[in-house]
Design a protein around this motif. Sequence first.
Motif, PDB file in Angstrom:
ATOM      1  N   GLU A  57     -40.856 -44.116 -62.187  1.00 51.95           N
ATOM      2  CA  GLU A  57     -41.493 -42.939 -62.782  1.00 51.95           C
ATOM      3  C   GLU A  57     -40.648 -42.387 -63.922  1.00 51.95           C
ATOM      4  N   TYR A  69     -38.355 -44.057 -65.631  1.00 54.28           N
ATOM      5  CA  TYR A  69     -38.262 -45.068 -66.689  1.00 54.28           C
ATOM      6  C   TYR A  69     -39.448 -44.986 -67.636  1.00 54.28           C
ATOM      7  N   TYR A  70     -40.624 -44.798 -67.094  1.00 56.89           N
ATOM      8  CA  TYR A  70     -41.825 -44.781 -67.924  1.00 56.89           C
ATOM      9  C   TYR A  70     -42.074 -43.432 -68.599  1.00 56.89           C
ATOM     10  N   PRO A 106     -42.133 -45.923 -75.305  1.00 58.58           N
ATOM     11  CA  PRO A 106     -42.295 -47.363 -75.079  1.00 58.58           C
ATOM     12  C   PRO A 106     -41.234 -48.209 -75.781  1.00 58.58           C
ATOM     13  N   GLN A 156     -38.202 -48.214 -73.650  1.00 54.81           N
ATOM     14  CA  GLN A 156     -38.382 -49.062 -72.469  1.00 54.81           C
ATOM     15  C   GLN A 156     -38.072 -50.512 -72.816  1.00 54.81           C
TER      16      GLN A 156
END
Length: 351
Positions: free
Chosen positions: A183, A185-186, A190, A193
Motif C-alpha cells: 500500500e 509502495y503504490y 509510478p 516505483q
Amino acid sequence: MFKKIILVLLIGFLAWVYQAARSPPPRICGSPAGPPVTSTRIKLRDGRRLAYKEHGVPKEKAKYKIIFVHGFGCSRHDLAFATSVELGMAEGQGVYFVSFDRPGYGESDPDPKRTLKSVAMDIEELADQLELGSKFYVIGSSMGGQQVWGCLKYIPHRLSGATLIAPVINYWWPRFPAKISAEAYYQQYPQDQWALRVAHYTPWLTYWWNTQKWFPASSAIAQKPKFSRQDLELISKLRGIKHDRAHVTQRGEFESLHRDLMVGFGSWEFDPMDLKNPFLDNEGSVHLWQGDEDGLVPVTLQRHIAEKLPWIHYHELPGAGHLFSIADGVSEAILKALLLGEKEPVEEITD
C-alpha cells in the motif's frame, strides 16, 4: 542466413545495452581534469578521502559531539541543523557538530563497495581521527537516516544516542507485512516505483534507467519529488541552506545519487526491525521523527517500525512533510530531545 542475421542483431543489441548501462568513471578531486579540493579531508583505512566540516564549539570544549549524516542529493554543507546549533544550542549547551560528504558525494571519494556497514565504519573512523572520544551522537536526515540504522547495527557501542529524521524506508525489509508495504509502495509516483524496482532487482541497470530518455526516471534525481504543501512552503528557506547541486554530484551522479538508490533499496544485510535496544541502562536514547504528510517516506511504515521497536522514541508531527526539520524551532526541539531528554514542544508545523 536468417538465424545469422538474428544472432548479429542480438549481439549488437546486447553490446548497446552493455555500453548504455556502463557509468562513466568518477572524476577525481585534485586531479588536473577533476574538481578542486576545497575541504578538510581525512584518509580512510582503504585509502579513500572523506571530506568533512566542523560547526559549533571547539571539540575540545564540547559537552556533546554529534556526527550529522546528510540525505539524498545533499552534502556536508546542507545543514538545516547547523543553523540551530550555531545560533542557539552550540554555545549554551556546548555542542560540537561535524558533517561529512558521504562516499561519492561532494569531495569524498567514491566507494564502489559501499554498504550500510562500510559507511558505519567510515563514521567510526571519522570519529577516531577527529578524536571525538569513545562515544558520540549520530543524526541522519532522510537517506542519511539509513546510515544511522547501520550505526545502530554495526557500531552501537560507540553511540551516546541517535536520531533519525524522516529516514527513507526500504520497502523490501522482510519484517514489513506485505499488505502495508505494498500500500505504501503504490503511493509513490509510478516513475519512482519503477526506479526503485530497477535499483532493487537489476541494480546494474540503475545508471541507464536514470539517464535514458524513453521513460521518466527517479523524481528525486529529476529534483521533482512528491513534496507536501508544507514542504513547498519551506522550499524557499531550504534554498538559502542547500549547497550547489553541481558540487554535490561533481564526482559523478552514478557514485552519488545512483549508488544511493542501489544501496538504500537493495537487499540489506539486516532488517532494522531485528535490532535490539543499545541503551538498556538508559545511558542514551534513539529517536525517530516523522511528518504525517510526508510524500516521500510513508508514515504508515514508520508507525510499524515504532510499534515493533518500542524502545525508539517516536515523534510524529501533524501537518509535516519531508522537510519539517528546517521549520522554525524544530531542529532545536530535535536536539533537546536527543541531548537533554526534553519532550519536543512541536505539536504542529506552521509556516
